[in-house]
Write an enzyme that holds these catalytic residues in place. Structure first.
Site, PDB file in Angstrom:
ATOM      1  N   TYR A 141      -9.563  20.500 -17.266  1.00 12.65           N
ATOM      2  CA  TYR A 141      -8.171  20.161 -17.972  1.00 12.65           C
ATOM      3  C   TYR A 141      -8.258  19.024 -17.700  1.00 12.65           C
ATOM      4  CZ  TYR A 141      -7.281  25.235 -18.872  1.00 12.65           C
ATOM      5  OH  TYR A 141      -7.226  26.682 -19.133  1.00 12.65           O
ATOM      6  N   LYS A 192     -17.407  30.500  -9.718  1.00 12.87           N
ATOM      7  CA  LYS A 192     -18.383  30.633 -10.295  1.00 12.87           C
ATOM      8  C   LYS A 192     -19.832  30.253  -9.825  1.00 12.87           C
ATOM      9  CE  LYS A 192     -20.431  32.870 -13.934  1.00 12.87           C
ATOM     10  NZ  LYS A 192     -21.041  34.012 -13.490  1.00 12.87           N
ATOM     11  N   ASP A 224     -16.468  36.323 -13.464  1.00 16.10           N
ATOM     12  CA  ASP A 224     -16.639  37.316 -14.454  1.00 16.10           C
ATOM     13  C   ASP A 224     -16.117  38.934 -13.654  1.00 16.10           C
ATOM     14  OD1 ASP A 224     -18.223  36.437 -12.796  1.00 16.10           O
ATOM     15  OD2 ASP A 224     -19.809  37.090 -14.376  1.00 16.10           O
ATOM     16  N   ASP A 248      -5.452  30.042 -15.061  1.00 14.34           N
ATOM     17  CA  ASP A 248      -4.856  30.248 -16.350  1.00 14.34           C
ATOM     18  C   ASP A 248      -5.305  31.514 -17.100  1.00 14.34           C
ATOM     19  OD1 ASP A 248      -3.423  29.650 -18.959  1.00 14.34           O
ATOM     20  OD2 ASP A 248      -5.095  27.674 -19.499  1.00 14.34           O
ATOM     21  N   ASP A 252      -3.284  35.275 -16.841  1.00 16.46           N
ATOM     22  CA  ASP A 252      -1.998  35.920 -18.177  1.00 16.46           C
ATOM     23  C   ASP A 252      -3.152  37.415 -18.513  1.00 16.46           C
ATOM     24  OD1 ASP A 252      -1.114  34.110 -19.307  1.00 16.46           O
ATOM     25  OD2 ASP A 252      -1.855  34.025 -21.811  1.00 16.46           O
TER      26      ASP A 252
END
Ligand code: NAD
Length: 361
Positions: A141, A192, A224, A248, A252
Site C-alpha cells: 500500500y 506467501k 490462501d 486488510d 474483513d
C-alpha cells in the site's frame, strides 16, 4: 490529567457512528470520572470539499497533539472520480503514516448473543476470539515505485511494489508476540513465502524474533490457506500476524464470522502506545444518512482507546459490559437483526449503550 481526543468523523456513516461514540465518552466524562477533552477535525471527502485536501494541516496538527484519535470512516461515491492523490482514502493513509501507526490490532470476537447473525454455523463460530495484528505503514500500500505507465506498444501497465525491511517486520512481530503472551500464547504468521521473496524474508524475520518468546507457539501459514481456514475452523487461531494487504483482506473475512462488520473495532498504534481507533468498516454510502448504521464497532473502538492509550482498563471493561447488556436486551441494528429481536436505529443503539453504562455506575 486531562487527556485529549481528536475526533475525526470523516464521511458517510462515519458522521453518525462517531456521534454515538462521542455520547459514550461524554457519559464517561460526566459520570465515571474520565477527564477527556474532545476536539473535532475534518478528514476524507468532507475535508476535500472544505479545503481541496483529504488531510488538512489543521487535522494533522490536531491528531499529532492528541493522546488518541477517534476516527469514523472516509470515502463515498461523490469522491470516487477524484485523482487518487486527493481521494478520501489518502487522508486515512496519510494519518497512519504521519503518526507512524505501524501496528493495527483487529480483534474478531463473537458475542454469544450474535451467534445466529453469523453466516457460518453457530457451532463453528461460537466462542470465537481472534486477534489479527496487521502491519499498517509498509508493504504494497505504500511501496514505491507505483503507478500506471504506457508501454512501448501503447498498452497501459499498472504496477505496485511490495517491500518490507527487516526492521519493519521485526517491530510488528514483537507487537504480535507481546499480544500472544497476554492471550493464549499461540501466534500464526501469515505470508506467501512460496511465491513472494518479500514474504520469504517476513517468515525468516518472524522466526528469528520468536527466539525471544520461547513460551509462544509459532506457526506459519500461506495466506490462501489462512483465508480458507478462517471460514473452515476459525477457532484454531489465537493471534495472527500478517502484512498490510493480507491483513486488510483477512480481517474483513474474520469480521463476517462475528455476524457483522459493524461489530468490529480496531486500534492502530505507534511505538509509544498512542493510537488511532476506528471501526474496521468503511463509510457505507449505501446506508449513510438513514440512521441504519451499527455504531457498536465505533463504541468498542472507544473501549480499545481507553485500554491502550488512556490507561483506563476499568472503563474499557464497563463499555464492553454495556455493549453486552444492549445485546442481552435484544436490541439490534439492521445488520445484526434476526427474528425475535427489536430493530433500532443508530441513535437509539447509542442511547441504549449510554443507558446501560449509567445503570452500571
Ligand atoms: P464498507 O465497509 O463501507 O461497506 C461494506 C458493506 O457493509 C456495506 O453494505 C455497508 O452498508 C455495510 N456496513 C459497513 N459498516 C456498517 C455498519 N456500521 N453498520 C451496518 N452496515 C455496515 O465498504 P465499501 O462499501 O467497500 O466501501 C465504502 C467506502 O468506504 C469506500 O469509499 C471505501 O474506500 C471506504 N472505506 C473506508 C474505510 C475506512 O475509512 N477505514 C475502510 C474501508 C472502506
Amino acid at each position: 490529567m486531562t487527556k485529549k481526543i481528536a475526533v475525526l468523523p470523516g464521511d458517510g456513516i462515519g458522521i453518525e457512528i462517531t456521534a454515538e461514540a462521542v455520547k459514550v465518552i461524554e457519559c464517561l466524562n460526566n459520570d465515571f470520572g474520565l477527564n477527556a477533552e474532545m476536539e473535532q477535525g475534518l478528514v476524507g471527502g468532507s475535508a476535500y470539499d472544505a479545503s481541496q485536501t483529504p488531510l488538512p494541516e489543521a487535522t494533522l496538527d490536531l491528531a499529532k497533539a492528541a493522546d488518541a484519535v477517534l476516527l469514523g470512516a472516509v470515502g463515498g461515491y461523490k469522491w470516487e472520480s477524484l485523482d487518487i492523490s486527493v481521494r478520501p482514502e489518502k487522508g486515512l493513509l496519510g494519518l497512519r503514516s504521519e503518526l507512524e501507526l505501524f501496528a493495527n490490532l483487529r480483534p474478531a470476537i463473537l458475542y454469544p448473543q450474535l451467534a445466529h447473525a453469523s453466516t457460518l454455523k453457530a457451532e463453528i463460530v461460537s466462542g470465537l476470539d481472534i486477534m489479527i495484528v496487521r502491519e499498517l505503514t509498509g508493504g504494497i500500500y505504500f511501496g514505491q515505485p507505483r503507478g500506471v505507465r504506457t508501454l512501448e506498444n501503447g498498452e497501459q501497465q499498472g504496477f505496485n511494489t511490495l517491500v518490507y525491511t527487516e526492521s519493519e517486520i521485526e517491530r510488528i512481530a514483537h507487537v504480535a508476540f507481546d499480544t500472544a503472551m497476554k492471550r493464549n500464547k499461540r501466534l500464526c504468521s501469515v505470508d506467501k513465502a512460496n511465491v513472494l521473496e518479500c514474504t520469504e524474508l517476513w517468515r525468516e524475520v518472524v522466526t528469528r524474533v520468536s527466539q525471544a518468546y520461547p513460551e509462544v507457539e509459532l506457526s506459519h501459514m500461506y495466506v490462501d490457506n489462512a483465508a480458507m481456514q478462517l471460514v473452515r475452523e476459525p477457532k484454531q487461531f489465537d493471534v495472527m500476524v500478517t502484512t498490510n494487504m493480507f491483513g486488510d483482506i483477512l480481517s474483513d473475512c474474520a469480521a463476517m464470522l462475528t455476524g457483522s462488520i459493524g461489530m468490529l473495532p480496531s486500534a492502530s498504534m505507534d511505538k509509544n502506545n498512542k493510537g488511532m481507533y476506528e471501526p474496521i468498516h468503511g463509510s457505507a454510502p449505501d446506508i449513510a444518512g438513514q440512521n441504519m448504521a451499527n455504531p457498536l464497532a465505533t463504541i468498542l473502538s472507544v473501549s480499545m482507546m481507553l485500554r491502550y492509550s488512556l490507561q483506563a482498563e476499568e472503563l474499557a471493561v464497563k463499555v464492553e459490559q454495556a455493549v453486552n447488556r444492549v445485546l442481552d436486551q435484544k436490541l439490534r441494528t439492521a445488520d445484526i437483526f434476526t427474528d425475535g429481536h427489536t430493530r433500532v436505529g443508530t441513535d437509539a443503539m447509542g442511547d441504549a449503550v449510554v443507558a446501560a453504562l449509567r445503570s452500571n455506575l
